[in-house]
Scaffold this active site. Structure first.
Site, PDB file in Angstrom:
ATOM      1  CD  GLU A 287      -3.299   0.206   2.104  1.00  0.00           C
ATOM      2  OE1 GLU A 287      -2.848   0.246   3.262  1.00  0.00           O
ATOM      3  OE2 GLU A 287      -4.502   0.110   1.863  1.00  0.00           O
ATOM      4  CG  HIS A 308       6.674 -29.837   0.184  1.00  0.00           C
ATOM      5  ND1 HIS A 308       7.236 -31.067  -0.031  1.00  0.00           N
ATOM      6  CD2 HIS A 308       7.344 -29.304   1.237  1.00  0.00           C
ATOM      7  CE1 HIS A 308       8.193 -31.282   0.855  1.00  0.00           C
ATOM      8  NE2 HIS A 308       8.279 -30.225   1.640  1.00  0.00           N
ATOM      9  CE  LYS A 422     -12.499   1.706   0.865  1.00  0.00           C
ATOM     10  NZ  LYS A 422     -11.937   2.745   1.704  1.00  0.00           N
TER      11      LYS A 422
HETATM   12  O1  PA5 Z   1      -3.344   1.565   5.884  1.00  0.00           O
HETATM   13  C1  PA5 Z   1      -4.458   2.021   5.767  1.00  0.00           C
HETATM   14  O2  PA5 Z   1      -4.688   3.245   5.929  1.00  0.00           O
HETATM   15  C2  PA5 Z   1      -5.655   1.153   5.453  1.00  0.00           C
HETATM   16  O3  PA5 Z   1      -5.305  -0.181   5.292  1.00  0.00           O
HETATM   17  C3  PA5 Z   1      -6.675   1.233   6.573  1.00  0.00           C
HETATM   18  O4  PA5 Z   1      -6.071   0.828   7.765  1.00  0.00           O
HETATM   19  C4  PA5 Z   1      -7.903   0.374   6.292  1.00  0.00           C
HETATM   20  O5  PA5 Z   1      -8.470   0.710   5.056  1.00  0.00           O
HETATM   21  C5  PA5 Z   1      -8.945   0.543   7.385  1.00  0.00           C
HETATM   22  O6  PA5 Z   1      -9.288   1.897   7.498  1.00  0.00           O
HETATM   23  P1  PA5 Z   1     -10.079   2.447   8.752  1.00  0.00           P
HETATM   24  O7  PA5 Z   1      -9.226   2.277   9.954  1.00  0.00           O
HETATM   25  O8  PA5 Z   1     -10.319   3.885   8.434  1.00  0.00           O
HETATM   26  O9  PA5 Z   1     -11.354   1.663   8.857  1.00  0.00           O
END
Ligand code: PA5
Length: 447
Positions: A287, A308, A422
């Site tokens: 990310e 394996h 989303k």
């Molecule tokens: O690293 C990030 O920002 C994301 O992976 C969020 O943690 C994830 O989308 C969850 O978001 P939130 O804590 O706003 O529900």
């Protein structure tokens, strides 16, 4: 003294140490950008000094809430997704018994809200029908769909089981200090809350209550965890020269390999306890770096089991991969291979050897084989699986990730690409305001 080690010997058949060290200046500049908060995403650098800033009052209140929930609950359901669950899950899996769910005593932590699977949720509610439980709901934005759906289900279940007042005493929310639907709900229902600092993004939040509360509920020492991170913060800071700085060396090595066409990094472990550390690491690097059509693709395998299955590809498939092997020097327990008078399996030459020795030879043999097959291996080791060393390791990776992201000139702290699915999901589900998009998508997908 034993410490986290980054060993690069097994990449030097593919790149030279001069090439790694040629990144020294660039990496030092990236370090400065992290510490001086002068790079992209600089309003999300709160995690850098977090280990030094966590105070005793916060730790005490986390421990108090953990003890309270633990005392009245057989299960605590932690609701969250992505950065709001993977850090805690990684630590609890790394430190706990492999069979914790089946052992007596101690509060069991269940993670939910990280899928929309109907069967999972129905089965969870069926389990909770028969047990006492509490909920920790975690969402920084307070509006993420998956945990919000799960929390709706659990809140109604808990309220019908215990009544509204007792249910409210069994719910703790971890969210923004003032914004978002979860903050609003927590304030209006009177839940206990912890705050996720504005300047710490989800995937860098394991050292906030997001990670610390579930880890404490599971019975682990959050003070040692923070101590480890604090030491890593010193050892990876901009004052520590490149050649002695583990985060800089790791960031440099992976970027030199990337520049040579090694576009996939496979994190390898030799203990299933680290499976979720890999998942956390995949999110952290994937990310943070995967944007603007750039970034190493982070993948993971659990050895020896995946030798394996995926072992074949790694040995002889497309040559665009390198491995990062995370190993643990000393197991917590002691187990040797027994003698068998019949020796039908021909394994008596292993009699008396510890399993960890066999595992270690599997690791060394695999690194050599994969090197021969054209796969460079970065090696990272920690002395043991303990709160201290997991805290150290996670901070080390966070620091390396920020430096590495700046090295490829992306913003390592945003995730704009996550929005695309989303919008489509909402449009397909008929969310008001998404009507036109929904129509176009249904036509395109033939549904
Ligand atoms: O690293 C990030 O920002 C994301 O992976 C969020 O943690 C994830 O989308 C969850 O978001 P939130 O804590 O706003 O529900």
């Amino acid at each position: 003294m034993s410490n986290l080690q980054v060993k690069l010997n097994n990449i030097y058949q593919f790149v030279t140490s001069n090439e790694v060290f040629s990144l020294k200046e660039k990496i030092s500049n990236c370090q400065k950008m992290v510490e001086e908060k002068s790079g992209k995403g600089n309003d999300f650098l709160g995690w850098v000094t977090l280990p030094a800033e966590i105070n005793d009052d916060l730790l005490k209140s986390i421990e108090k809430v953990a003890a309270d929930l633990g005392a009245k609950s057989e299960f605590v359901v932690v609701v969250g997704i992505g950065g709001s669950y993977l850090g805690a899950k990684a630590v609890i899996e790394a430190l706990g018994s492999s069979f914790a769910m089946f052992e007596n005593g101690g509060t069991k932590v269940i993670f939910a809200g990280n899928s929309i699977c109907e069967d999972f949720h129905a089965e969870l509610l069926r389990l909770l029908d028969k047990h006492t439980y509490s909920i920790v709901v975690i969402s920084k934005s307070g509006t993420t769909t998956e945990p919000a759906i799960t929390f709706r289900l659990l809140k109604q279940h808990l309220e019908s089981k215990f009544g509204k007042t007792e249910a409210a005493a069994r719910i703790v929310a971890i969210t923004d200090k003032s914004k978002g639907a979860l903050r609003k709900l927590a304030d209006s229902e009177g839940y206990r809350t912890f705050v996720i600092p504005d300047d710490v993004g989800g995937r860098y939040s394991v050292l906030t209550p997001v990670g610390l509360l579930p880890i404490a509920i599971a019975g682990f020492d959050i003070r040692r965890f923070v101590d480890g991170a604090r030491k890593a913060m010193q050892d990876t800071s901009a004052n520590v020269p490149f050649e002695n700085n583990p985060s800089c060396l790791y960031a440099a090595a992976r970027n030199v390999l990337y520049a040579k066409g090694k576009k996939v990094e496979i994190m390898v472990n030799y203990t299933p306890k680290l499976h979720f550390l890999t998942e956390w690491w995949k999110q952290l690097f994937g990310e943070s770096e995967g944007k603007e059509n750039k970034g190493i693709f982070p993948a993971g395998v659990d050895f020896t089991t995946d030798l394996h299955s995926m072992g074949q590809y790694i040995q002889e498939g497309e040559r665009f991969i390198f491995e990062t092997v995370v190993s643990v020097d000393n197991p917590k327990r002691h187990l040797t291979i027994p003698n068998d008078p019949e020796n039908l399996d021909q394994l008596n030459f292993l009699t008396g050897k510890r399993l960890s020795e066999v595992n270690h030879m599997a690791e060394l043999g695999t690194i050599a084989a994969h090197n021969d097959g054209g796969v460079p291996c970065i090696q990272i080791s920690i002395p043991e699986l303990s709160e201290y060393w997991i805290g150290y390791l996670m901070y080390f990776f966070e620091r390396a990730c920020a430096i590495s992201g700046y090295t490829i000139e992306v913003n390592p702290f945003d995730q704009p690409g996550v929005e695309a699915y989303k919008k489509n999901m909402f449009a397909l589900l008929g969310k008001p305001g998404f009507e036109e998009k929904g129509k176009a998508l249904r036509k395109r997908l033939g549904v």
